[in-house]
Design an enzyme around this catalytic site. Structure first.
Site, PDB file in Angstrom:
ATOM      1  N   HIS A 129     -27.505  55.899 -14.167  1.00 45.21           N
ATOM      2  CA  HIS A 129     -25.887  56.336 -14.101  1.00 45.21           C
ATOM      3  C   HIS A 129     -25.403  55.090 -13.949  1.00 45.21           C
ATOM      4  O   HIS A 129     -24.071  54.922 -14.556  1.00 45.21           O
ATOM      5  CB  HIS A 129     -25.879  56.909 -12.332  1.00 45.21           C
ATOM      6  CG  HIS A 129     -24.731  57.713 -12.386  1.00 45.21           C
ATOM      7  ND1 HIS A 129     -24.400  58.212 -11.035  1.00 45.21           N
ATOM      8  CD2 HIS A 129     -23.554  57.996 -13.069  1.00 45.21           C
ATOM      9  CE1 HIS A 129     -23.362  58.929 -11.239  1.00 45.21           C
ATOM     10  NE2 HIS A 129     -22.881  59.046 -12.718  1.00 45.21           N
ATOM     11  N   HIS A 189     -36.614  57.782  -8.689  1.00 44.82           N
ATOM     12  CA  HIS A 189     -35.246  58.313  -7.933  1.00 44.82           C
ATOM     13  C   HIS A 189     -34.259  57.106  -8.146  1.00 44.82           C
ATOM     14  O   HIS A 189     -32.854  57.469  -8.594  1.00 44.82           O
ATOM     15  CB  HIS A 189     -35.621  58.673  -6.730  1.00 44.82           C
ATOM     16  CG  HIS A 189     -34.150  58.898  -5.628  1.00 44.82           C
ATOM     17  ND1 HIS A 189     -34.001  60.257  -5.376  1.00 44.82           N
ATOM     18  CD2 HIS A 189     -33.268  58.303  -5.240  1.00 44.82           C
ATOM     19  CE1 HIS A 189     -32.842  60.187  -4.452  1.00 44.82           C
ATOM     20  NE2 HIS A 189     -32.364  58.853  -4.590  1.00 44.82           N
ATOM     21  N   GLU A 190     -34.640  55.992  -7.714  1.00 46.15           N
ATOM     22  CA  GLU A 190     -33.890  54.738  -7.931  1.00 46.15           C
ATOM     23  C   GLU A 190     -33.406  54.323  -9.228  1.00 46.15           C
ATOM     24  O   GLU A 190     -32.386  54.007  -9.654  1.00 46.15           O
ATOM     25  CB  GLU A 190     -34.359  53.536  -6.945  1.00 46.15           C
ATOM     26  CG  GLU A 190     -34.623  53.638  -5.440  1.00 46.15           C
ATOM     27  CD  GLU A 190     -33.357  54.407  -4.944  1.00 46.15           C
ATOM     28  OE1 GLU A 190     -32.490  54.120  -5.144  1.00 46.15           O
ATOM     29  OE2 GLU A 190     -33.568  55.038  -3.827  1.00 46.15           O
TER      30      GLU A 190
END
Length: 675
Positions: A474, A467-468
């Site tokens: 991004h 997730h991180e």
């Protein structure tokens, strides 16, 4: 000049952590603010009439020294804080909030911005420039630039007070987390606990020169304790301590602070002409309004609640049959869920952990990124770190060009807040044709290696790392001109798409084959375990969805109405949780007093965005599944239309360009097994 205010003479201009002392920060902030003020003055005093370049663009690149100092300082305040840093934070937060207001409430600067904004139709701007102009104009108008002087002053006072209160809130939560320890001296009380958890508790006790075992409210200690400890009374003790943070009528009490923050946010929105804080926030989100958020949440709740009630009844019956328990309490939830999951799927985190050695999982995330986006990660040792446990990597593309510098910080320690997050020490931007590459960091709290074992992750921690890392991609793959539109600078209910979509790879045999190997034998995770992981992915998904929605609805409760009538936090929460409550209430506990996401982080009026983004990520991942999870064409579309574009265009435009259609909530319901 301060070490912090000029170009760092380091590899890739990375932060020279080992040379920075606490006492460098205050003068650096003061100097950074002066430099930024001078840049603003130059824009205001420019005798040439306002243009996009000399006003909007100049403004977009102003304050970069101050931004850099701020990101270094506030990241340390989260990951490696101490009394000195906390004291400086209390001093500089009002200065920064005042400077921000000086800019946003500067009538001459706003006049120039407004002039350009009013000519926008004739300026022939590209989409990114158009977005920048729109955001710059709104950053003034939404923050009081059109207000009379007395209202502007009121706004300044409110902002100053809010910045101090949210800092105080966070410090109190940290203090309460660190103040509690469960010291066990009787070995029988450890029954049920995994060996690794016991070992960690033993070494903590040793480090404090105590006998026995010490458990804390840090996640790697707390979560296994309430999940596995057979001693129900001790689980109760831990759970009550965890839920009582900031709610103990002591020096770290957050009740008054919560009421004040909610009220000040409401007052601020009113001054700006908005009905509530939520109306103000959501104007700049995909969801647009509190009404839409509530409709979205309640629609999902309607679909999840029957499943949640059924799951809760099943769990209750299971606990009764197993241990004769008539009424499940909050401290029973994780414990019996884990036991039920083992019975249904014969799947236990302790069976899985040996296959998820931290270093291998990280390499797996790197391998997934390479297959999808053609980037490679190589550990480097000549970059300075803020703590010896941090690892640093050079990220390069297929042409061997630098993409980013990546920092990874994985273990809990004193002075580091709980949870997991991604952040940056330097944003990406393009100035004078030079593409400044970003410095990105992820911070987690995983189980430390012990004398006999490396760091082995629970499956939940594996998905947290992915997730991180999705957020990090991004940031790393950002390719925009202006720093304020780069990377994760997007609408808040869009920001979780890149992070949540990456979690999906953790359930795919093809991806697991890259990293899930037994740390001792080297054998790959057996396929039957992979199938069980996949099968169990929707286990108790109704309850999980309802829990997540309850947090979002509590957030809306605080922020989508006038909170002046809320006198008692506990009473208020009881009302807010009425539609989503499964377990009996615990009178010693409150959620809001340690709900850092909304009272310290940036999630106020935005907690719903996790679920909102899940709709996007489930829909987007179905596209990958149709074409193959490592399909280059789909990955390139995702990279070019989502990851690299940051906040340069409206998220729905970007999403549709990638997907060819608007997202459909059915994908989420299918994945969650709710249809």
């Amino acid at each position: 000049m301060s070490i912090l205010t000029h170009h760092f003479n380091t590899k890739y201009n990375t932060a020279p952590f080992s040379k920075i002392k606490n006492e460098d920060f205050l003068p650096a902030f003061q100097e950074g603010i002066e430099l930024a003020k001078a840049e603003i003055d130059a824009i205001v005093r420019n005798p040439i009439k306002p243009t996009f370049e000399n006003t909007i663009e100049a403004l977009a690149f102003s304050g970069d020294v101050l931004d850099r100092i701020s990101s270094i300082f506030f990241n340390l305040n989260s990951a490696e804080t101490n009394d000195g840093i906390q004291k400086i934070a209390q001093e500089v937060s009002p200065l920064l909030s005042e400077f921000g207001n000086d800019v946003r409430l500067n009538p001459d600067l706003f006049a120039r911005v407004k002039t350009v904004y009013e000519q926008r139709e004739k300026l022939n701007l590209n989409p990114e420039q158009t977005t920048l102009l729109d955001k710059k104009y709104k950053s003034f108008s939404r923050n009081g630039a059109n207000l009379p002087e007395d209202k502007k002053n009121l706004l300044r006072e409110i902002d100053k007070e809010l910045s101090k209160l949210s800092l105080q809130f966070g410090e109190n939560v940290l203090a309460e987390t660190q103040a509690y320890q469960l010291h066990i001296t009787n070995e029988a009380d450890l029954a049920g606990l995994p060996e690794g958890t016991i070992e960690a508790a033993r070494s903590l006790a040793k480090s404090q020169e105590k006998e026995g075992w010490i458990f804390t409210l840090d996640y790697p200690s707390y979560v296994p304790f309430v999940t596995y400890a057979d001693n129900r009374e001790l689980r109760k003790k831990m759970a009550i301590a965890f839920g009582a943070k900031g709610f103990q009528n002591n020096e770290f009490d957050n009740q008054e602070i919560v009421l004040k923050i909610a009220k000040l946010r409401f007052d601020r929105a009113q001054v700006l002409g908005y009905a509530t804080h939520a109306h103000f926030v959501l104007e700049e989100r995909m969801a647009e309004s509190p009404e839409k958020v509530k409709t979205f949440s309640n629609d999902l709740l309607e679909k999840a609640k029957p499943a949640a009630l059924k799951e809760f009844a099943q769990l209750t019956a299971f606990a009764k049959e197993l241990h004769g328990i008539d009424q499940l309490q909050k401290w029973d939830g994780a414990y019996y869920s884990e036991k039920l999951k083992q019975q249904l799927f014969n799947l236990d985190d302790e069976i899985l952990k040996p296959y998820f050695q931290l270093e291998k999982v990280l390499d797996g995330a790197f391998a997934v990124a390479q297959k999808l986006y053609g980037i490679t990660f190589e550990e480097i040792f000549e970059v300075d770190k803020y703590h010896e446990e941090v690892k640093t990597y050079e990220v390069k593309d297929e042409e061997d060009q630098l993409v980013a510098v990546f920092y990874a910080d994985f273990f809990p320690r004193k002075g580091k807040r709980n949870g997991a997050w991604m952040t940056s020490f330097k944003s990406q931007s393009i100035k004078k044709e030079i593409n400044e590459r970003p410095h990105i960091s992820i911070v987690c709290n995983f189980t430390k290696p012990t004398e006999t074992k490396p760091s082995l992750l629970t499956f939940n921690e594996v998905t947290t790392l992915f997730h991180e890392f999705g957020h990090a991609l991004h940031g790393m793959l950002a390719n925009t001109t202006y720093p304020s539109l780069s990377g994760t600078s997007v609408y808040w209910d869009f920001v979780e798409l890149p992070s949540q979509i990456l979690e999906n790879w953790c359930y795919e045999p093809e991806a697991l084959a890259l990293f899930a190997y037994h740390y001792q034998t080297g054998e790959m995770i057996p396929m039957e375990l992979v199938h069980k992981i996949k099968e169990s992915a929707s286990f108790q998904e109704g309850m999980a969805t309802m829990r997540q929605l309850s947090f979002g609805l509590l957030d809306m409760g605080w922020h989508a109405q006038d909170p002046s009538n809320i006198k008692d936090i506990k009473t208020f929460e009881t009302e807010q949780f009425a539609a989503t409550q499964l377990y009996p209430d615990v009178k010693e506990n409150a959620m809001s007093t340690s709900f850092s996401h909304i009272f310290q982080g940036g999630y106020s009026s935005g907690y719903y965005s996790y679920k909102w983004a899940e709709v996007l990520d489930a829909d987007a991942f179905e596209y990958f599944q149709e074409k193959g999870i490592f399909n280059k064409e789909v990955a390139t579309k995702f990279k070019e239309n989502v990851l690299s574009k940051g906040g340069t265009e409206h998220p729905m435009i970007l999403y549709k360009r990638f997907r060819g259609q608007e997202p459909k909530p059915e994908a989420l319901l299918r994945r969650a097994g709710l249809v």
